[in-house]
Design a protein around this motif. Structure first.
Motif, PDB file in Angstrom:
ATOM      1  N   PHE A  44     -70.097  48.776  39.422  1.00 33.05           N
ATOM      2  CA  PHE A  44     -70.055  48.192  38.085  1.00 33.05           C
ATOM      3  C   PHE A  44     -68.825  48.700  37.328  1.00 33.05           C
ATOM      4  O   PHE A  44     -68.496  49.887  37.371  1.00 33.05           O
ATOM      5  CB  PHE A  44     -71.339  48.524  37.319  1.00 33.05           C
ATOM      6  CG  PHE A  44     -72.566  47.973  37.980  1.00 33.05           C
ATOM      7  CD1 PHE A  44     -72.988  46.674  37.709  1.00 33.05           C
ATOM      8  CD2 PHE A  44     -73.283  48.735  38.897  1.00 33.05           C
ATOM      9  CE1 PHE A  44     -74.112  46.157  38.337  1.00 33.05           C
ATOM     10  CE2 PHE A  44     -74.409  48.232  39.521  1.00 33.05           C
ATOM     11  CZ  PHE A  44     -74.812  46.934  39.239  1.00 33.05           C
ATOM     12  N   THR A  45     -68.168  47.777  36.628  1.00 34.52           N
ATOM     13  CA  THR A  45     -66.883  48.054  35.993  1.00 34.52           C
ATOM     14  C   THR A  45     -66.933  47.707  34.509  1.00 34.52           C
ATOM     15  O   THR A  45     -67.598  46.744  34.108  1.00 34.52           O
ATOM     16  CB  THR A  45     -65.777  47.207  36.665  1.00 34.52           C
ATOM     17  OG1 THR A  45     -65.771  47.465  38.074  1.00 34.52           O
ATOM     18  CG2 THR A  45     -64.407  47.531  36.084  1.00 34.52           C
ATOM     19  N   ILE A  46     -66.218  48.482  33.709  1.00 32.68           N
ATOM     20  CA  ILE A  46     -66.082  48.138  32.298  1.00 32.68           C
ATOM     21  C   ILE A  46     -65.125  46.947  32.185  1.00 32.68           C
ATOM     22  O   ILE A  46     -64.028  46.960  32.755  1.00 32.68           O
ATOM     23  CB  ILE A  46     -65.553  49.328  31.484  1.00 32.68           C
ATOM     24  CG1 ILE A  46     -66.581  50.464  31.502  1.00 32.68           C
ATOM     25  CG2 ILE A  46     -65.263  48.914  30.038  1.00 32.68           C
ATOM     26  CD1 ILE A  46     -66.128  51.710  30.778  1.00 32.68           C
ATOM     27  N   ALA A  47     -65.560  45.914  31.489  1.00 33.03           N
ATOM     28  CA  ALA A  47     -64.776  44.676  31.379  1.00 33.03           C
ATOM     29  C   ALA A  47     -64.853  44.144  29.953  1.00 33.03           C
ATOM     30  O   ALA A  47     -65.787  44.451  29.202  1.00 33.03           O
ATOM     31  CB  ALA A  47     -65.289  43.635  32.371  1.00 33.03           C
ATOM     32  N   LYS A  48     -63.876  43.317  29.606  1.00 32.67           N
ATOM     33  CA  LYS A  48     -63.799  42.750  28.254  1.00 32.67           C
ATOM     34  C   LYS A  48     -63.824  41.224  28.321  1.00 32.67           C
ATOM     35  O   LYS A  48     -63.135  40.614  29.131  1.00 32.67           O
ATOM     36  CB  LYS A  48     -62.516  43.214  27.561  1.00 32.67           C
ATOM     37  CG  LYS A  48     -62.371  42.705  26.133  1.00 32.67           C
ATOM     38  CD  LYS A  48     -61.131  43.278  25.466  1.00 32.67           C
ATOM     39  CE  LYS A  48     -61.013  42.818  24.012  1.00 32.67           C
ATOM     40  NZ  LYS A  48     -59.839  43.430  23.354  1.00 32.67           N
ATOM     41  N   VAL A  49     -64.639  40.638  27.451  1.00 31.44           N
ATOM     42  CA  VAL A  49     -64.700  39.178  27.352  1.00 31.44           C
ATOM     43  C   VAL A  49     -63.494  38.702  26.546  1.00 31.44           C
ATOM     44  O   VAL A  49     -63.332  39.052  25.369  1.00 31.44           O
ATOM     45  CB  VAL A  49     -66.005  38.726  26.686  1.00 31.44           C
ATOM     46  CG1 VAL A  49     -66.022  37.203  26.552  1.00 31.44           C
ATOM     47  CG2 VAL A  49     -67.216  39.206  27.485  1.00 31.44           C
ATOM     48  N   LEU A  50     -62.642  37.916  27.176  1.00 33.33           N
ATOM     49  CA  LEU A  50     -61.441  37.406  26.499  1.00 33.33           C
ATOM     50  C   LEU A  50     -61.754  36.163  25.682  1.00 33.33           C
ATOM     51  O   LEU A  50     -61.319  36.030  24.524  1.00 33.33           O
ATOM     52  CB  LEU A  50     -60.359  37.100  27.533  1.00 33.33           C
ATOM     53  CG  LEU A  50     -59.888  38.287  28.393  1.00 33.33           C
ATOM     54  CD1 LEU A  50     -58.885  37.812  29.433  1.00 33.33           C
ATOM     55  CD2 LEU A  50     -59.293  39.375  27.526  1.00 33.33           C
ATOM     56  N   THR A  51     -62.496  35.243  26.274  1.00 35.64           N
ATOM     57  CA  THR A  51     -62.884  34.019  25.576  1.00 35.64           C
ATOM     58  C   THR A  51     -64.332  33.691  25.910  1.00 35.64           C
ATOM     59  O   THR A  51     -64.848  34.072  26.973  1.00 35.64           O
ATOM     60  CB  THR A  51     -62.003  32.818  25.975  1.00 35.64           C
ATOM     61  OG1 THR A  51     -62.155  32.568  27.388  1.00 35.64           O
ATOM     62  CG2 THR A  51     -60.537  33.091  25.664  1.00 35.64           C
ATOM     63  N   ALA A  52     -64.992  32.989  25.003  1.00 33.49           N
ATOM     64  CA  ALA A  52     -66.379  32.557  25.214  1.00 33.49           C
ATOM     65  C   ALA A  52     -66.503  31.125  24.707  1.00 33.49           C
ATOM     66  O   ALA A  52     -66.416  30.877  23.491  1.00 33.49           O
ATOM     67  CB  ALA A  52     -67.350  33.476  24.492  1.00 33.49           C
TER      68      ALA A  52
END
Length: 333
Positions: A44-52
């Motif tokens: 599991f990796t830390i990730a960022k939502v760029l667009t939704a």
């Protein structure tokens, strides 16, 4: 008896490796039954939502573009109500086993839109029962970092078998002393400053076993002005690592001391205790409602702590197992 490596090192100053500790434990008679290296959390990796963006064919789904830290954003279909652009959370890619749903992810197709992984909730990672939304981390959480490192989930868990002659090993502090005696470091168990009581406890305790020594001692103290709430995150993580469910600060603290020092503790709400306490054998068919919301039926092989209210049991355990050497704190809100 379970404990984590970092928990042990709170009591033992050592440079020994995990393998050396495991070997020494078995050598001194504390046979290691299992070591969980927490590898299940590593993918599991830390990730960022760029667009939704709204899913073209489902009102409650969104199509996310997710930055996992490698420079190649991936597309994820997500139904979490808190999913939004800018959210930082825990990402699982195709091929990852998600323990909370017992599924190994593949590349999916959800209502005609490809989804290459998922943003995870706490329940999906078996961190809590929270599943109303996906994990929402601080904005400065490092994108691409293993979530297990960020959330202190990479701490190995050691399980040892305890024989009846080793009650000292029912606490992490006792295990550390034994390892130090075997030459694997020095003890650094933090001292506990005594807190002097002010006046007698208003509740008496009767040990009612007709000469049996099922409970040779019981200590009780009333603490006033207590505000309950969630326990610190680090404490919750350690309790969950050894198989306990965090409940509240007061309950978690007593459970933590039970395993940390080998000193059994329990906490009662003083406002709900009616009269004095009795430690006795249960009556066949006697029952009570547990903290997990389940009803339990007891028999005479169980020990209980009860007050004077009819059918009021505050605590129980099997009478054939190790008896309470000390019992509990009495708290009021």
């Amino acid at each position: 008896m379970k404990f984590t490596l970092s928990w042990l090192k709170d009591h033992l100053d050592t440079e020994a490796s995990l393998d050396e500790i495991v070997e020494t434990l078995t050598m001194i008679g504390l046979e290691v039954e299992e070591v969980d290296d927490r590898a299940a959390f590593k993918p599991f990796t830390i990730a960022k939502v760029l667009t939704a963006e709204k899913h073209p064919d489902a009102d409650k789904l969104q199509v996310l573009s997710v930055d996992t830290g490698d420079g190649n954003p991936v597309q994820v279909v997500c139904g979490a109500p808190n999913a939004r652009a800018g959210l930082v959370g825990a990402f699982a890619g195709p091929g990852t086993y998600v323990p909370g749903i017992d599924v190994t992810l593949g590349v999916g197709n959800i209502r005609g839109v490809e989804s290459r992984g998922m943003m995870c909730s706490e329940r999906e990672l078996e961190l809590s029962e929270e599943h109303d939304g996906i994990i929402d981390l601080p904005d400065d959480a490092p994108i691409g970092m293993p979530f297990s490192d960020y959330a202190s989930l990479s701490d190995p868990v050691i399980e040892i078998g305890i024989t009846p002659n080793r009650p000292d090993a029912l606490g992490v502090a006792g295990i550390a002393k034994d390892l130090a005696a075997a030459g694997l470091g020095t003890v650094k168990t933090p001292a506990i400053d005594p807190v002097k009581g002010k006046g007698p406890c208003p509740v008496d305790v009767t040990l009612d076993f007709d000469g049996e020594s099922l409970c040779p001692a019981f200590g009780l103290r009333l603490v006033k002005g207590v505000t309950n709430g969630p326990s610190p995150k680090w404490m919750q993580q350690r309790l969950k690592a050894i198989g306990l469910r965090p409940i509240s600060a007061l309950v978690d603290m007593t459970n933590y001391i039970t395993f940390d020092r080998g000193r059994p503790l329990h906490v009662f709400d003083a406002d709900k205790v009616k009269g004095n306490l009795t430690v006795r054998r249960a009556k066949d068919g006697e029952g009570f409602l547990g903290l997990d919301g389940k009803e339990y039926t007891l028999c005479s092989e169980n020990c209980v702590i009860a007050d004077v209210a009819p059918a009021s049991i505050l605590r129980f355990r099997n009478a054939m197992s190790a008896a309470w050497s000390a019992a509990s704190g009495c708290f009021s809100g």
